[in-house]
Design an enzyme around this catalytic site. Structure first.
Site, mmCIF file in Angstrom:
data_model
loop_
_atom_site.group_PDB
_atom_site.id
_atom_site.type_symbol
_atom_site.label_atom_id
_atom_site.label_comp_id
_atom_site.label_asym_id
_atom_site.label_seq_id
_atom_site.Cartn_x
_atom_site.Cartn_y
_atom_site.Cartn_z
ATOM 1 N N HIS A 216 -8.051 3.543 3.724
ATOM 2 C CA HIS A 216 -6.614 3.566 3.446
ATOM 3 C C HIS A 216 -6.385 3.064 2.027
ATOM 4 C CE1 HIS A 216 -2.429 3.869 4.386
ATOM 5 N NE2 HIS A 216 -2.201 2.571 4.244
ATOM 6 N N PHE B 193 3.366 0.857 8.000
ATOM 7 C CA PHE B 193 4.309 -0.225 8.281
ATOM 8 C C PHE B 193 4.645 -0.226 9.778
ATOM 9 C CE2 PHE B 193 6.505 -0.599 3.834
ATOM 10 C CZ PHE B 193 5.362 -1.191 3.347
#
Length: 416
Positions: free
Chosen positions: A306, A402
């Site tokens: 990521h 998130f």
């Protein structure tokens, strides 16, 4: 993979990225370690702490759709349609009356038509509610990505969209794999898209102190795992894959890039934006993908991380990899292609799964550029500086969003 479960393969790829339009242009630039980051040209950045982004350059929507539709298409939708048409062409697949109901579309997007929202807000303030475009809602909502892909391509199978923040593209690929395994379709057009280089987006992430402010050196701003990293760079684009059951692909003589071997998900249940300590949730996600693929940690060759270039994410992902892979973590090749594309948010998982498929297919590992001063706590092999020629039989792509939503996809070389 469980016995009797259909094997899922990748037969087509499409890309719109800050590195180029199309797979060949984007992949070539990626392997050369080129950066797609530069000054923002979409709006006046006076007063903004961050004035850089990774914009797509040279894209013309009318190259992929009629001019009338191109004029009213939100940028993220135009990218999604373009990448899907490229992927379908790459797969040499024709959708017609004989197969339309067995071809589905499933794509991810984080924020949808944010530019349209900002523009229409200005219109209602300056000119009144009666002047708001009738296309406002259709241009805004994220599911118009797969909706309009299906309309343009004639795909009448399962149609869905997810908005799981920066994990959306990878979730879409994983859920498309499940749809095919369950026999609900023969082909899925899947991936992720995002285009939100807008004043609100940049201002919002600046307020969170999430973005790099290395405005004087844009090409060096995205520097995952580097000790001097100071935040991520917003990118944009689309990455689309054609997934098929192996039986369907082989029956039509399709080229196969890789097998989709495993899919993992997890939730941190920790914080709105920060990952759980020591990458605990990230680790569970990677372990879930390994279990789904029936693989051991020692089987992994490469991870497309990521790797956002934020202090906490890069550290936690490193810790999560160590938890799952143990001593083998130090034998893995790991890189963050976000060092070149910036963070494409909801589109990142789609673009990076395409890159991971190309890594497996070509046995070339893209580099992590700008890794000049390694963080002592990020001490794995991040393939710094230059691409590496290496056999890659098994690779993983990580995406973490998130809200603590995590996704991981494992790809294998076809035939293994």
């Amino acid at each position: 993979m469980k016995t009797g479960t259909p094997e899922i393969v990748i037969t087509g790829l499409g890309l719109v990225t800050p590195l180029g339009i199309g797979v060949e242009a984007s992949w070539s630039a990626l392997c050369q370690g080129k950066s797609g980051v530069g000054p923002i040209t979409r709006f006046d950045t006076t007063g903004f702490k961050t004035t850089i982004a990774a914009e797509v350059k040279g894209f013309q929507a009318e190259d992929f759709m009629p001019k009338k539709e191109a004029r009213k298409a939100e940028r993220f939708i135009a990218y999604a349609i373009a990448a899907s048409k490229m992927a379908l062409d790459d797969a040499d697949l024709v959708i017609d009356a004989s197969n339309a109901e067995r071809v589905g579309v499933f794509t991810g997007c984080g924020l949808g038509g944010l530019q349209t929202m900002e523009d229409c807000r200005d219109t209602i303030v300056q000119k009144g509610p009666g002047r708001v475009s009738p296309f406002f809602i259709p241009m805004l909502i994220g599911n118009m990505g797969p909706g309009l892909i299906a309309i343009h391509l004639g795909a009448k199978g399962p149609n869905c969209s997810v908005a799981t923040a920066c994990a959306a593209g990878t979730h879409s690929v994983g859920e498309s794999m499940r749809i095919l395994q369950h026999g609900q379709a023969d082909v899925m057009i899947t991936g992720g898209v995002e285009s939100v280089i807008t004043p609100l987006c940049i201002a919002g992430f600046n307020s969170m102190k999430a973005l790099s402010t290395r405005n004087d050196e844009p090409e060096k701003a995205s520097r995952p795992f580097d000790a001097q990293r100071d935040g991520f760079v917003v990118g944009e684009g689309a990455g689309i894959l054609i997934l098929e059951t192996r039986e369907h692909a082989e029956k039509r003589g399709a080229r196969i890039y890789a097998t989709v071997a495993g899919y993992g998900m997890s939730g941190d249940a920790h914080h709105m934006t920060a990952p759980s300590p020591e990458g605990e949730g990230m680790g569970r996600c990677m372990k879930s993908a390994l279990d789904d693929a029936g693989l051991q940690p020692k089987d992994m060759d490469y991870i497309n991380a990521h790797g956002t270039s934020t202090q906490i994410n890069d550290l936690c992902e490193t810790q999560g990899i160590k938890k799952v892979f143990g001593e083998h973590a130090y034998k893995l090749a790991i890189s963050s292609t976000k060092s070149m594309t910036g963070h494409i948010l909801g589109g990142a998982g789609g673009v990076e799964t395409v890159f991971t498929a190309l890594t497996v297919y070509n046995d070339i590992i893209p580099p992590t550029i700008n890794l000049e001063n390694p963080d002592p706590e990020c001490d794995l092999d991040y393939v710094p500086g230059q691409a590496r020629k290496q056999v890659v039989n098994v690779a993983m792509n990580n995406s973490f969003g998130f809200g603590g939503t995590n996704a991981a996809i494992i790809l294998k070389k076809s035939g293994l």
